[in-house]
Design a protein around this motif. Structure first.
Motif, PDB file in Angstrom:
ATOM      1  N   LEU A 237       0.778  -1.305   0.017  1.00  0.00           N
ATOM      2  CA  LEU A 237       0.102  -0.124   0.061  1.00  0.00           C
ATOM      3  C   LEU A 237       0.925   1.237   0.152  1.00  0.00           C
ATOM      4  N   SER A 238       0.564   2.157  -0.910  1.00  0.00           N
ATOM      5  CA  SER A 238       1.007   3.517  -0.542  1.00  0.00           C
ATOM      6  C   SER A 238       0.043   4.688  -0.959  1.00  0.00           C
ATOM      7  N   GLY A 239       0.460   5.813  -0.579  1.00  0.00           N
ATOM      8  CA  GLY A 239      -0.370   6.781  -0.635  1.00  0.00           C
ATOM      9  C   GLY A 239       0.277   8.276  -1.070  1.00  0.00           C
TER      10      GLY A 239
ATOM     11  N   ARG B 240      -0.428  12.499  -1.790  1.00  0.00           N
ATOM     12  CA  ARG B 240      -1.463  13.668  -1.297  1.00  0.00           C
ATOM     13  C   ARG B 240      -1.949  14.329  -2.907  1.00  0.00           C
TER      14      ARG B 240
ATOM     15  N   VAL C  95      -4.762  10.407  -1.080  1.00  0.00           N
ATOM     16  CA  VAL C  95      -5.314  10.479   0.200  1.00  0.00           C
ATOM     17  C   VAL C  95      -5.768  11.928   0.438  1.00  0.00           C
TER      18      VAL C  95
ATOM     19  N   HIS D 146      -5.831  13.521   4.141  1.00  0.00           N
ATOM     20  CA  HIS D 146      -4.656  13.859   4.688  1.00  0.00           C
ATOM     21  C   HIS D 146      -4.415  15.430   4.179  1.00  0.00           C
TER      22      HIS D 146
ATOM     23  N   TYR E 185      -1.795  12.803  12.109  1.00  0.00           N
ATOM     24  CA  TYR E 185      -1.640  12.623  10.651  1.00  0.00           C
ATOM     25  C   TYR E 185      -1.042  10.828  10.468  1.00  0.00           C
TER      26      TYR E 185
ATOM     27  N   GLN F 261      -2.635   7.668   8.544  1.00  0.00           N
ATOM     28  CA  GLN F 261      -1.757   7.043   7.580  1.00  0.00           C
ATOM     29  C   GLN F 261      -1.499   5.423   7.992  1.00  0.00           C
TER      30      GLN F 261
ATOM     31  N   ASP G  11      -4.644   3.792   6.799  1.00  0.00           N
ATOM     32  CA  ASP G  11      -4.436   3.440   5.382  1.00  0.00           C
ATOM     33  C   ASP G  11      -3.826   2.313   5.019  1.00  0.00           C
TER      34      ASP G  11
ATOM     35  N   VAL H 219       7.931   4.021   0.212  1.00  0.00           N
ATOM     36  CA  VAL H 219       7.766   5.402   0.681  1.00  0.00           C
ATOM     37  C   VAL H 219       9.499   5.932   0.577  1.00  0.00           C
TER      38      VAL H 219
ATOM     39  N   GLN I 137       9.390   9.365   5.289  1.00  0.00           N
ATOM     40  CA  GLN I 137       8.156   8.459   5.780  1.00  0.00           C
ATOM     41  C   GLN I 137       8.515   7.494   6.554  1.00  0.00           C
TER      42      GLN I 137
HETATM   43  N1  TRP Z   1       2.246  10.640   4.161  1.00  0.00           N
HETATM   44  C1  TRP Z   1       2.603  10.576   3.037  1.00  0.00           C
HETATM   45  C2  TRP Z   1       3.082  11.680   2.303  1.00  0.00           C
HETATM   46  O1  TRP Z   1       3.462  12.520   2.514  1.00  0.00           O
HETATM   47  C3  TRP Z   1       1.200  10.037   1.992  1.00  0.00           C
HETATM   48  C4  TRP Z   1       0.626   8.957   2.655  1.00  0.00           C
HETATM   49  C5  TRP Z   1      -0.723   8.846   3.367  1.00  0.00           C
HETATM   50  C6  TRP Z   1       0.891   7.430   2.704  1.00  0.00           C
HETATM   51  N2  TRP Z   1      -1.100   7.527   3.663  1.00  0.00           N
HETATM   52  C7  TRP Z   1       0.040   6.936   3.208  1.00  0.00           C
HETATM   53  C8  TRP Z   1       1.984   6.842   2.214  1.00  0.00           C
HETATM   54  C9  TRP Z   1       0.144   5.268   3.520  1.00  0.00           C
HETATM   55  C10 TRP Z   1       2.277   5.509   2.411  1.00  0.00           C
HETATM   56  C11 TRP Z   1       1.210   4.895   3.178  1.00  0.00           C
HETATM   57  O2  TRP Z   1       3.964  11.521   1.250  1.00  0.00           O
END
Ligand code: TRP
Length: 334
Positions: A9-11, A13, A44, A47, A130, A134, A137, A148, A152
Motif C-alpha cells: 500500500l502507498s498513498g 496527497r 489521500v 490527509h 496524521y 496513515q 490506510d 515510501v 516517511q
Molecule cells: N504521508 C505520505 C506523504 O506525505 C502520504 C501517505 C498517506 C501515505 N497515507 C499513506 C504513504 C500510506 C504511504 C502509506 O507522502
C-alpha cells in the motif's frame, strides 16, 4: 486477485502537479510493483485537509492526479487505485487506532514538529494524528510492504507500534508493515538550479512537471544552472551539474551519457550542447506521458469507472479487515 502475493500500500496527497521528483521517487516504483504484488494505491484527500487547502480546488486536483498516475503507467486493472474518502472504513479504523496512539509520541514526530514550525496558527488534532490516519490506510488492507521515501520511515515505524499494541491488546490481526524500496535506492532528482530536491512548493521554473508542454521543458532545461566548466581533468561535479547528469542518465541513451561524461572528464564539456540533447530526450520522455494523461482525463466515463471500480475493490478489502477488528475488540452486542 492472487491471495498469496504480498500486499502493498502507498498513498499520495492531491496537492499540485506531479513532477519528475514524484515520478522517479515514487510513481515509477509503484508501476514496477503492480505485477509482482497485490498493490493498493490511494489518493489521500483526507490527509491533505490537515493543512486547510482551498477545497474548491480539490476535485480538479484529485482528478488530475488520478489521470497523471494512470498516464505514468499505473493500470487500474492490475492494481487497486482509489480515493481515500471513498473508503469510510479507513476512518473507523483510524478511530480505534487513536486510542492506541499517545500524545507524547505524536508530539515528537518530526513531520508534525515541522508543520507546527511552518504553520503555528493551525496546530489541529488532525495534524497531530496524521500518522494515525496513515497507519489506518496501511492496516486497513493488512499491507506489509509500504513503498515510501526516507522522510516517511518514522511514520511506518509508528504504524508498527500501533499494530503491535492492537495485536497485544485484542489479538493477532495485523502483520507488521515496513518501508520498502523496489530495486535499487530511489533516484533523487535535483531542482534545476541545483538547490535541493525537485519539489512541489518551490519555483516552477526549476521543476519539470509531467504536464509541461514541450516548449516549457526546453526552456526550463536551457536555463538550468551551469558554470564555465571544469579546468582540472576528472574533477568532482558540483551539485547543479550532477543533477543534470542524473537527468541525462534517466532519459538519454547510454552512449550519449558516456560521451558527455568523457567530455566532462577531459574538460571539453559544452553545457549548451548537453542541455540541448537533454531537452530533446526529456521531451521524448515526458510527451507520451502527458498525452496519455490528457486523453484519459478527457474520457469522463472512463475516469468515473476507474474511481468506482477502485472504491469497490478497496472497500471489499477494507470491510473484511474491519470485521476482524470489530470482532477482536468485542464490538458485538446482538
Ligand atoms: N504521508 C505520505 C506523504 O506525505 C502520504 C501517505 C498517506 C501515505 N497515507 C499513506 C504513504 C500510506 C504511504 C502509506 O507522502
Amino acid at each position: 486477485m492472487n491471495q498469496k502475493k504480498e500486499i502493498v500500500l502507498s498513498g499520495i496527497r492531491p496537492t499540485g502537479f506531479v513532477h519528475l521528483g514524484n515520478y522517479f521517487g515514487a510513481i515509477r516504483n509503484w508501476v514496477n510493483m503492480q505485477r509482482e504484488f497485490n498493490c493498493f494505491y490511494c489518493i489521500v484527500d483526507w490527509h491533505s485537509l490537515t493543512t486547510h487547502p482551498d477545497t474548491r480546488e480539490l476535485p480538479a486536483n484529485v482528478i488530475r492526479l488520478l489521470s497523471e498516475l494512470i498516464g505514468s503507467g499505473l493500470d487500474p486493472d492490475q492494481c487497486v487505485l482509489y480515493i481515500q474518502s471513498d473508503v469510510p472504513e479507513i476512518a473507523e479504523l483510524y478511530l480505534y487506532l487513536n486510542m492506541l496512539a499517545y500524545k507524547g509520541e505524536l508530539d515528537k514526530t518530526t513531520t508534525f514538529k515541522d508543520k507546527v514550525r511552518q504553520n503555528p496558527d493551525n496546530v489541529n488534532a488532525g495534524l497531530l494524528t496524521y500518522p494515525v490516519l496513515q497507519s489506518a490506510d496501511i492496516l486497513i488492507h493488512r499491507a506489509v510492504k509500504v513503498p515510501v521515501g526516507k522522510d516517511q520511515e518514522q511514520h511506518i515505524e509508528m504504524t508498527r507500534n500501533f499494530a503491535e499494541r492492537f495485536n497485544h491488546r485484542y489479538g493477532e490481526i495485523f502483520p507488521m508493515p515496513y518501508a520498502f524500496n523496489y530495486g535499487e535506492d530511489l533516484i533523487k532528482i535535483m531542482s534545476l538550479d541545483g538547490k535541493g530536491k525537485m519539489s512541489k512548493s518551490e519555483n516552477q521554473m526549476n521543476t519539470l512537471y509531467l504536464a509541461d508542454e514541450d516548449d516549457a521543458i526546453r526552456k526550463k532545461i536551457m536555463r538550468a544552472t551551469t558554470d564555465s566548466g571544469p579546468v582540472v581533468p576528472h574533477s568532482p561535479k558540483p551539485d547543479y551539474i550532477e543533477g543534470l547528469y542524473t537527468l541525462l542518465r534517466i532519459v538519454s541513451e547510454p552512449a550519449v551519457v558516456d560521451k558527455f561524461e568523457a567530455d566532462y572528464n577531459a574538460c571539453t564539456i559544452r553545457y549548451g550542447d548537453l542541455k540541448k540533447q537533454l531537452a530533446e530526450d526529456m521531451v521524448r520522455f515526458i510527451t507520451p506521458i502527458r498525452q496519455k494523461t490528457e486523453s484519459i482525463r478527457a474520457d469522463e466515463k472512463y475516469m468515473r469507472m476507474v474511481m468506482e471500480q477502485g472504491a469497490a475493490k478497496a472497500r471489499t478489502s477494507a470491510k473484511a479487515t474491519l470485521q476482524l477488528v470489530r470482532d477482536a475488540i468485542g464490538l458485538k452486542y446482538y
